[in-house]
Write an enzyme that holds these catalytic residues in place. Structure first.
Site, short mmCIF file in Angstrom:
data_model
loop_
_atom_site.label_atom_id
_atom_site.label_comp_id
_atom_site.label_asym_id
_atom_site.label_seq_id
_atom_site.Cartn_x
_atom_site.Cartn_y
_atom_site.Cartn_z
N ASP A 1 0.86 -1.17 0.00
CA ASP A 1 0.00 0.00 0.00
C ASP A 1 0.90 1.23 0.00
O ASP A 1 2.10 1.13 0.33
CB ASP A 1 -0.90 -0.03 1.24
CG ASP A 1 -1.76 1.21 1.36
OD1 ASP A 1 -2.30 1.66 0.33
OD2 ASP A 1 -1.87 1.76 2.47
N ASP B 1 -1.86 -1.13 6.05
CA ASP B 1 -2.10 -0.66 7.42
C ASP B 1 -3.53 -0.19 7.66
O ASP B 1 -3.87 0.16 8.80
CB ASP B 1 -1.15 0.49 7.75
CG ASP B 1 -1.48 1.76 6.97
OD1 ASP B 1 -1.92 1.65 5.80
OD2 ASP B 1 -1.32 2.86 7.53
N ASP C 1 -7.12 -1.91 3.20
CA ASP C 1 -6.19 -2.99 2.84
C ASP C 1 -6.62 -4.34 3.40
O ASP C 1 -6.01 -5.36 3.06
CB ASP C 1 -4.77 -2.67 3.36
CG ASP C 1 -4.25 -1.34 2.87
OD1 ASP C 1 -4.44 -1.05 1.68
OD2 ASP C 1 -3.68 -0.59 3.68
#
Length: 634
Positions: free
Chosen positions: A211, A460, A464
């Site tokens: 990410d 995080d 996600d």
């Protein structure tokens, strides 16, 4: 009710969330969470839009401008305006509930690490029993030189020796002991590994998806660069400036004066940069500066009046180009790119290509009519994590294909990817699209490989969580959201990106040790079985008694356990700036452990205490280094 409705003039009542139905209208106050999914109907205050923090869904640090008719998601945070929302979904139909369902579905498939051992044992055990029966029959039928009682006794003892020496205890211990020690070593090094299946999956990972926000980047907006256009000493704006303000910092100082009362992340980035130059008193009120008439217009920017005796009074605006140009209210003040020949236009475009948000700063004398003049452009960006580039380089050295998948727009994503050395980028992705990317990469076969892809995802945020659960290995940043940590297989307790490479490295070491244990257990049994069966008796005149067979079986199990316990000697590799694994420090740590063990075995308590102190100091050095790195990031 429509966009012209006076939100503050409506009669309201508080109800339980369970009583809210589709079609109801909700009033959302500034700073409150949107209770459930809906459509923005109306808002209060000037401007055409309001800001809503959707970072829980998109992962991006900047609030999103919302106008009447735009969709809102439950659990997003309203920023500054009072909102009127028409409910479109409740309960299990909301976007957050859909994400939770996807996470639960994706977590359903996990292969046990013991499966191979169980399969081998299921074949090995009946094979050994068959060999024992064959041994008994052979000795009972072929040993004709002795009486029947002796013949039966020798056959029975030989069969027992075969069963005892081939006992698959070592085979059964090969996996769980290595997994147990590996998980403990991971915890010692800041990796929370959720079970042996994770280690089994992680060792074969060939693709890692990162990410962006909060992972590759810090998730905090900072002032990346500034361009100032006040360069003439005769400029009236420079006459009478506070002595602390340099000519090349005028735009930044005036922008910080306007942003001191704003809670917007971009405002905080500007003010924090100003504090680094002028301390806590960014407005320099101690030098006679007065900041008044502060006004914030969502979707446009902020303005204020900055005055000082002997310096005149200046209207300052900070925001998009239309707003900073003091365009008439009837134009709507919406964000539009400036004309190519406008002051600061080329600089702003360059900043956008580098993934920054460009903010214009303009001034106009209090008594002056017409538009203002642009005096600076500030570039604000989500700062790159200090360990990102070296982590990506380390993964590439390990033969891992690195991707970045983000909900941010393409321009910013490409700029960040270039900065850290990532070649494969997908942008503007929803949580479902991130999970779909994982599925596609799992089906892909890399050149030179016939097996499907093994994918790890590092993230995080809530956005996600689905991808983390669907991946072969989900790796969550320890400082991330609880949903991400729950969905992940590995948690980076220290929130260090280097630990991503360490997790894969450790899993490979552990799995190689499992294979070594398997090989040793099987080879040991294959070699010992002929002796136990008495195959070599005609040449050696010696048979393996059951007692010795039991001793050999115990030695096999002890050797496998000892092999697994040697994993405790593992010290995580130190990743250099170029992504290479530094070995000097690794050897120092290994020598410390060896010295500590040898001192303890000699029984010298003083030496043992000293060695233990040195190890503790080494750990403290590691910890302080980690803290220093985090402080530099902040």
């Amino acid at each position: 009710l429509d966009a012209n409705t006076s939100v503050n003039g409506l009669r309201t009542e508080e109800v339980e969330l369970a009583e809210v139905k589709v079609g109801d209208y909700l009033q959302v106050l500034p700073g409150s969470r949107v209770p459930t999914d809906g459509i923005l109907v109306a808002r209060d205050g000037p401007g055409t839009s309001s800001y809503v923090d959707e970072s829980a869904f998109t992962g991006e640090p900047f609030p999103v401008a919302k106008s009447p008719g735009d969709s809102l998601y439950g659990s997003s945070v309203n920023q500054l305006s009072v909102l009127l929302v028409r409910v479109t979904a409740t309960g299990s139909e909301t976007a957050l509930a859909r994400i939770v369902r996807l996470v639960e579905d994706a977590q359903g498939n996990q292969a046990p690490v013991q499966a191979v051992a169980d399969y081998v044992a299921s074949i090995f055990a009946p094979t050994v029993l068959t060999l024992a029966l064959i041994t008994f029959g052979a000795w009972a039928g072929l040993n004709t030189g002795v009486d029947t009682q002796e013949r039966f006794f020798v056959a029975l003892m030989s069969a027992i020796s075969v069963v005892v020496v081939a006992c698959p205890c070592a085979l059964g211990l090969a996996t769980p002991t290595a997994v147990m020690v590996g998980c403990g070593v991971g915890a010692t090094n800041g990796l929370l590994i959720k079970g042996g299946a994770v280690l089994e999956a992680a060792h074969s990972v060939d693709t890692v998806i990162f990410d962006k926000t909060g992972t590759i980047t810090s998730g905090r907006a900072v002032l990346a660069e500034k361009k100032e256009f006040v360069d003439s000493d005769s400029d009236p704006l420079l006459a009478g400036l506070p002595s602390k303000v340099k000519n090349e910092d005028v735009a930044l100082w005036l922008a910080s004066c306007a942003e001191t009362s704003s809670e917007h992340p971009l405002a905080k980035a500007i003010v924090n940069s100003a504090r680094g130059r002028w301390g806590g008193d960014v407005t320099l009120s101690s030098h006679g500066v007065r900041v008044t008439d502060f006004n914030i217009v969502p979707g446009r920017g902020v303005e204020c009046l900055v005055s000082r005796q002997g310096w005149s009074s200046w209207n300052v605006r900070v925001g998009n180009w239309i707003w900073a140009n003091f365009t008439d209210e009837s134009s709507g003040g919406t964000a539009q790119p400036p004309p190519k020949d406008a002051i600061g236009a080329s600089e702003a475009e360059d900043m956008r290509r580098r993934g920054q948000v460009s903010v214009f700063v303009s001034v106009k004398s209090k008594d002056e009519a017409g538009s203002g003049r642009i005096i600076g452009v500030l570039g604000i960006a989500d700062s790159i994590n200090a360990e990102s580039r070296s982590t990506v380089a380390a993964l590439k050295r390990m033969g891992v294909d690195v991707w970045m998948c983000t909900g941010d727009h393409e321009l910013t994503a490409q700029a960040v990817a270039r900065e850290v050395g990532i070649d494969n980028v997908t942008a503007s992705c929803t949580p479902e699209e991130k999970a779909d990317l994982v599925t596609r990469l799992q089906k892909r076969r890399r050149p030179g490989s016939n097996r499907p892809g093994r994918v790890a995802v590092v993230g995080d945020g809530i956005n996600d969580a689905v991808a983390l659960a669907r991946a072969n290995v989900g790796i969550a940043i320890g400082a991330g959201t609880e949903v991400a940590v729950e969905a992940a297989d590995v948690v980076l307790v220290r929130s260090s990106l280097h630990d991503v490479a360490v997790a894969l490295h450790l899993s490979r070491v552990v799995f190689n040790r499992i294979k070594l244990n398997f090989g040793w257990a099987l080879a040991y049994n294959v070699i010992a079985l002929p002796f136990a069966a008495g195959v070599f008796y005609p040449w050696t005149d010696w048979r393996l008694p059951p007692a010795f067979a039991g001793l050999m079986m115990a030695f096999s199990s002890v050797s496998v356990v000892t092999s697994s316990l040697l994993l405790k000697m593992y010290s995580k590799p130190i990743i250099d700036d170029d992504g290479s694994f530094g070995r000097g420090r690794y050897l120092v740590q290994a020598l410390r452990r060896i010295c500590c063990c040898s001192s303890f075995s000699r029984g010298h308590s003083g030496s043992a205490s000293k060695a233990y102190s040195q190890t503790a100091i080494g750990f403290a050095e590691d910890s302080s280094t980690s803290v220093a790195t985090e402080m530099e990031m902040v």
